[in-house]
Write an enzyme that holds these catalytic residues in place. Sequence first.
Site, PDB file in Angstrom:
ATOM      1  N   ILE A  54      -2.062   5.581   6.127  1.00  0.00           N
ATOM      2  CA  ILE A  54      -2.511   6.803   5.467  1.00  0.00           C
ATOM      3  C   ILE A  54      -3.713   6.532   4.574  1.00  0.00           C
ATOM      4  CG2 ILE A  54      -1.848   8.639   3.858  1.00  0.00           C
ATOM      5  CD1 ILE A  54       1.057   8.251   4.818  1.00  0.00           C
TER       6      ILE A  54
ATOM      7  N   GLY B 156      -5.209   1.231  -1.395  1.00  0.00           N
ATOM      8  CA  GLY B 156      -4.379   1.077  -0.208  1.00  0.00           C
ATOM      9  C   GLY B 156      -5.107   1.536   1.028  1.00  0.00           C
TER      10      GLY B 156
ATOM     11  N   ASP C   8      -4.993  -6.900  -6.023  1.00  0.00           N
ATOM     12  CA  ASP C   8      -3.577  -7.187  -5.808  1.00  0.00           C
ATOM     13  C   ASP C   8      -2.801  -6.426  -6.873  1.00  0.00           C
ATOM     14  OD1 ASP C   8      -1.004  -8.162  -5.580  1.00  0.00           O
ATOM     15  OD2 ASP C   8      -1.613 -10.262  -5.369  1.00  0.00           O
ATOM     16  N   LEU C   9      -2.107  -5.384  -6.470  1.00  0.00           N
ATOM     17  CA  LEU C   9      -1.422  -4.520  -7.423  1.00  0.00           C
ATOM     18  C   LEU C   9      -0.267  -5.203  -8.136  1.00  0.00           C
ATOM     19  CD1 LEU C   9      -1.398  -1.177  -5.413  1.00  0.00           C
ATOM     20  CD2 LEU C   9      -2.753  -1.685  -7.457  1.00  0.00           C
TER      21      LEU C   9
ATOM     22  N   TYR D  74      13.122   0.441  -2.371  1.00  0.00           N
ATOM     23  CA  TYR D  74      11.973   1.271  -1.983  1.00  0.00           C
ATOM     24  C   TYR D  74      12.164   2.699  -2.488  1.00  0.00           C
ATOM     25  CZ  TYR D  74       8.476   3.690   0.807  1.00  0.00           C
ATOM     26  OH  TYR D  74       7.409   4.471   1.200  1.00  0.00           O
TER      27      TYR D  74
ATOM     28  N   ASP E 167      -8.173  -2.458  -1.343  1.00  0.00           N
ATOM     29  CA  ASP E 167      -6.992  -3.000  -0.676  1.00  0.00           C
ATOM     30  C   ASP E 167      -6.875  -4.473  -1.044  1.00  0.00           C
ATOM     31  OD1 ASP E 167      -5.116  -1.744   1.671  1.00  0.00           O
ATOM     32  OD2 ASP E 167      -5.183  -3.919   1.831  1.00  0.00           O
TER      33      ASP E 167
END
Length: 259
Positions: free
Chosen positions: A15, A10, A49-50, A154, A34
């Site tokens: 962050i 990420g 790509d997670l 989320y 990323d």
Amino acid sequence: MDKCRIVVVGAGSGIGAATAAHFHNRGDFVVAVDVRANETPASRHLSCDLRDPASIDGLLGELGDGWDMLAHVAGIPGTWPAADVLKVNYLGMRLMTEGMLPRMRPGGSIVAVASTAAVGWEQRVDILAGLLEATDGDAVERWQAGQDPNYPVYSTSKQAVILYAKRLAGPAWAKYGVRINTVSPGPIETPILTDFEKSMGKEILDAVRSTVGRHGTVDDVVPLIDFLGSPQARWINGQDIQADAGYIASLTAGTPIAL
């Protein structure tokens, strides 16, 4: 100080980008991961790509062994489809963590970024246990289909991150000598803050800001990630540390002490 080998997932913005740049500027060997191409300062850039387990497997194969730290910062807000939020925020983190554990050196550390939006996870352990039994994308989608559609996905995804990290921390320490902790920031001034305002309500985030004086910045969070990954935190394992200027504490601890 010896150079550390660190994977930051990420690392394209927010962050994650600040974390990768921090370690890179210190002289560590940093792989910035990323889904998007980026200019984040790092020793090497890789794409993943997670949402796609094959993409994660490919990344792990490229990384090889001998890592000191995984900083798993990747996450998407609740404005995305629910299935994607769970696959990226929970399942992707899980697959990366389990894939990295045997690739890490004893004494290593995994730090995953959760969120203060996960507050209340302790009251949902029985519900979240069903999600933790879901270890592939289809199972995650089936689980979500049976949940209250009005509960913020989320929040669910970050609750799952915290619970998963706590349940894995003991076995990971015993088998690999690797610690696992999570960091839960409050609202942070990053490019996706507007997405959180849309999904959580701008008035709620404004209330947080007015209570503690400002929103957080990446510089408020990165040093905590650094500390948890360092030998100085060698006896800290299975913890979730909130970085929110005490906002959640003010909600959960009862009447503040008057000064």
